[in-house]
Design an enzyme around this catalytic site. Structure first.
Site, PDB file in Angstrom:
ATOM      1  N   LYS A  10       9.246  80.078  20.351  1.00 21.93           N
ATOM      2  CA  LYS A  10      10.410  79.804  21.190  1.00 21.93           C
ATOM      3  C   LYS A  10      11.533  80.710  20.709  1.00 21.93           C
ATOM      4  O   LYS A  10      11.534  81.148  19.544  1.00 21.93           O
ATOM      5  CB  LYS A  10      10.817  78.325  21.013  1.00 21.93           C
ATOM      6  CG  LYS A  10      11.684  77.769  22.106  1.00 21.93           C
ATOM      7  CD  LYS A  10      10.891  77.096  23.209  1.00 21.93           C
ATOM      8  CE  LYS A  10      11.807  76.569  24.281  1.00 21.93           C
ATOM      9  NZ  LYS A  10      11.083  75.971  25.404  1.00 21.93           N
ATOM     10  N   VAL A  34      18.155  64.147  37.072  1.00 31.44           N
ATOM     11  CA  VAL A  34      17.525  64.594  38.324  1.00 31.44           C
ATOM     12  C   VAL A  34      17.928  66.047  38.592  1.00 31.44           C
ATOM     13  O   VAL A  34      18.570  66.378  39.579  1.00 31.44           O
ATOM     14  CB  VAL A  34      17.841  63.666  39.521  1.00 31.44           C
ATOM     15  CG1 VAL A  34      16.946  62.468  39.493  1.00 31.44           C
ATOM     16  CG2 VAL A  34      19.306  63.240  39.540  1.00 31.44           C
TER      17      VAL A  34
HETATM   18  P1  NAD Z   1      17.638  70.882  34.553  1.00 39.51           P
HETATM   19  O1  NAD Z   1      18.702  71.525  33.737  1.00 39.51           O
HETATM   20  O2  NAD Z   1      17.348  71.416  35.912  1.00 39.51           O
HETATM   21  O3  NAD Z   1      17.916  69.322  34.719  1.00 39.51           O
HETATM   22  C1  NAD Z   1      18.440  68.528  33.728  1.00 39.51           C
HETATM   23  C2  NAD Z   1      19.251  67.424  34.400  1.00 39.51           C
HETATM   24  O4  NAD Z   1      19.704  66.543  33.407  1.00 39.51           O
HETATM   25  C3  NAD Z   1      20.482  67.957  35.132  1.00 39.51           C
HETATM   26  O5  NAD Z   1      20.569  67.366  36.409  1.00 39.51           O
HETATM   27  C4  NAD Z   1      21.629  67.495  34.242  1.00 39.51           C
HETATM   28  O6  NAD Z   1      22.827  67.219  34.977  1.00 39.51           O
HETATM   29  C5  NAD Z   1      21.065  66.236  33.640  1.00 39.51           C
HETATM   30  N1  NAD Z   1      21.694  65.850  32.393  1.00 39.51           N
HETATM   31  C6  NAD Z   1      22.242  66.626  31.434  1.00 39.51           C
HETATM   32  N2  NAD Z   1      22.730  65.881  30.441  1.00 39.51           N
HETATM   33  C7  NAD Z   1      22.459  64.602  30.768  1.00 39.51           C
HETATM   34  C8  NAD Z   1      22.706  63.365  30.143  1.00 39.51           C
HETATM   35  N3  NAD Z   1      23.324  63.285  28.949  1.00 39.51           N
HETATM   36  N4  NAD Z   1      22.269  62.242  30.764  1.00 39.51           N
HETATM   37  C9  NAD Z   1      21.642  62.304  31.953  1.00 39.51           C
HETATM   38  N5  NAD Z   1      21.404  63.440  32.601  1.00 39.51           N
HETATM   39  C10 NAD Z   1      21.807  64.578  32.022  1.00 39.51           C
HETATM   40  O7  NAD Z   1      16.349  70.942  33.627  1.00 39.51           O
HETATM   41  P2  NAD Z   1      14.827  70.754  34.069  1.00 39.51           P
HETATM   42  O8  NAD Z   1      14.216  72.109  34.194  1.00 39.51           O
HETATM   43  O9  NAD Z   1      14.737  69.791  35.176  1.00 39.51           O
HETATM   44  O10 NAD Z   1      14.210  70.130  32.736  1.00 39.51           O
HETATM   45  C11 NAD Z   1      14.413  68.759  32.435  1.00 39.51           C
HETATM   46  C12 NAD Z   1      13.782  68.446  31.082  1.00 39.51           C
HETATM   47  O11 NAD Z   1      12.390  68.723  31.135  1.00 39.51           O
HETATM   48  C13 NAD Z   1      14.322  69.295  29.917  1.00 39.51           C
HETATM   49  O12 NAD Z   1      14.292  68.508  28.751  1.00 39.51           O
HETATM   50  C14 NAD Z   1      13.312  70.414  29.791  1.00 39.51           C
HETATM   51  O13 NAD Z   1      13.277  70.937  28.481  1.00 39.51           O
HETATM   52  C15 NAD Z   1      12.036  69.660  30.135  1.00 39.51           C
HETATM   53  N6  NAD Z   1      10.980  70.528  30.650  1.00 39.51           N
HETATM   54  C16 NAD Z   1      11.169  71.269  31.771  1.00 39.51           C
HETATM   55  C17 NAD Z   1      10.150  72.070  32.252  1.00 39.51           C
HETATM   56  C18 NAD Z   1      10.325  72.875  33.525  1.00 39.51           C
HETATM   57  O14 NAD Z   1       9.311  73.354  34.069  1.00 39.51           O
HETATM   58  N7  NAD Z   1      11.524  73.037  34.042  1.00 39.51           N
HETATM   59  C19 NAD Z   1       8.913  72.133  31.582  1.00 39.51           C
HETATM   60  C20 NAD Z   1       8.724  71.330  30.448  1.00 39.51           C
HETATM   61  C21 NAD Z   1       9.766  70.546  29.984  1.00 39.51           C
END
Ligand code: NAD
Length: 366
Positions: free
Chosen positions: A92, A193
């Site tokens: 990473k 979300v």
């Molecule tokens: P994203 O940034 O699109 O969404 C994150 C959401 O969480 C946003 O809507 C944000 O407003 C909200 N948020 C931030 N702080 C918050 C809080 N304190 N309480 C509640 N909501 C909060 O990210 P994503 O791509 O949807 O990823 C979400 C999670 O999944 C992350 O932890 C990421 O590491 C993990 N993840 C994502 C992927 C992927 O394909 N995008 C793959 C594996 C893991």
């Protein structure tokens, strides 16, 4: 001044202690004054293949936070790739600084050159704070980048595939906990979300689940309320809400001693990385409460599977079907955990480690 007289030197072994504790292979610090680039690449384990993991850009409070984050995340990638049957290692990168102030073409191309210098041992992708556009700049300097836009032969946004895997992991958890994998009528609270959370809500709505949502960002909440009939729960009341399934899809470490004490659900299954604040003790607390935990690195691997699919010519249908195994794999982990009387997190780590150890032996002779 002799070595022993230098008062400014920090003599703690913080970094090497961490590297030794979890057996990291390499950590590389890169900087470029002209563009303001300050980055750290951590390569945890390359027994199964090149270390793949996204580049996170974040305004870390200090270097120590950045190092802790990159070490934690890169190790997670090792287990995620291993348990998903991918020939990839874990790595990473983190970039330290405010994405809104520092980003430029030159910044990412310089970072691309540093990645190129690692000769394929590290392959990057997008992560929190970076976008496919940034990956396009990196790709101008190195081939060791995935997650490019579909128009360039890449897999595009991996979030729908990640959400699909999480959905399958949740269904497998329902099968284990309730005897049926139907989510119809189950109350699922999706915390966060954003990209993944919204796709997950869409899948849950199609299955007639009752959907509760919490987020810090109003427009995202409005979208899922209007389009999928979700109900908003204020963030401070997340663990007071009555739910069957808690799906953390925002930040890590939301499953901790405080939250577990309040939790009123049977299943935890979500997308966020590193959901357990403390792998060992939180796992035990969850078990003691009789909550079934679907290990995050197992069920959120869809995004990684998606980029892996890019190597043989990207095809979204193939990426989706390669993600299907998450359902059976999750059931398998529950079976192992029950038969060995260990937590599901431990069972999943054991399986991943067994694959790494097995393949290390395969590679031990020419
Ligand atoms: P994203 O940034 O699109 O969404 C994150 C959401 O969480 C946003 O809507 C944000 O407003 C909200 N948020 C931030 N702080 C918050 C809080 N304190 N309480 C509640 N909501 C909060 O990210 P994503 O791509 O949807 O990823 C979400 C999670 O999944 C992350 O932890 C990421 O590491 C993990 N993840 C994502 C992927 C992927 O394909 N995008 C793959 C594996 C893991």
């Amino acid at each position: 001044m002799t070595m022993t007289q230098s008062p400014a030197l920090d003599t703690s072994n913080f970094v090497f202690d961490k590297l030794v504790q979890y057996d990291y292979e390499q950590i590389v610090m890169v900087q470029d004054k002209a563009t303001g680039l300050k980055g750290i690449i951590a390569i945890h384990n390359t027994v199964l293949g090149p270390g793949l993991g996204g580049t996170r850009m974040y305004n870390y409070k200090n270097e120590q936070d950045a190092i802790v984050d990159v070490l934690r995340l890169s190790r997670g990638m090792t287990f995620k790739a291993a348990i998903s049957g991918l020939n990839l290692g874990g790595a990473k990168a983190v970039l330290i600084g405010d994405p809104n102030k520092l980003k430029s073409e030159a910044y990412f191309r310089k970072f691309g050159r540093f990645i190129e210098n690692l000769n394929g041992k590290y392959i990057t992708a997008e992560d929190v704070g970076t976008t496919t556009k940034d990956m396009e700049y990196i790709a101008m300097e190195t081939e060791n980048v995935v997650g490019l836009p579909e128009i360039q032969g890449g897999g595009g946004d991996p979030s729908p595939v990640t959400a699909y895997g999480v959905y399958l992991g949740m269904k497998a958890s329902a099968k284990e906990a309730y005897g049926s994998d139907s989510l119809a009528g189950k109350t699922v609270l999706v915390e966060g979300v954003g990209k993944v959370g919204t796709y997950l809500v869409e899948l849950l709505a199609k299955e007639n689940a009752n959907i509760l949502v919490a987020d810090v960002y109003e427009p995202s909440l409005k979208n899922v309320v209007e389009n999928y009939g979700a109900q908003i729960v204020p963030l401070e009341n997340v663990f007071d809400a009555k739910m069957d399934i808690y799906a953390p899809c925002a930040l890590g470490a939301t499953v901790n001693a405080n939250s577990i004490a309040k939790m009123n659900c049977q299943i935890i299954a979500g997308a966020a990385n590193n959901q357990l604040a403390n792998e060992e003790s939180d796992s035990e607390l969850i078990n003691a409460k009789g909550i079934l935990y679907a290990p995050d690195f197992l069920i959120n691997a869809g995004g990684l599977i998606n980029v892996y699919t890019e190597w043989n010519g990207y095809n979204r249908d193939i990426a989706m079907s390669n993600t299907d195994h998450i359902y059976n794999q999750t059931l398998e982990i529950f079976k192992t955990a029950a038969s060995e009387n260990i937590g599901t997190q431990k069972a999943a780590m054991k399986l991943a480690q067994a694959r790494i150890d097995g393949i290390a032996k395969v590679h031990s002779t020419y």
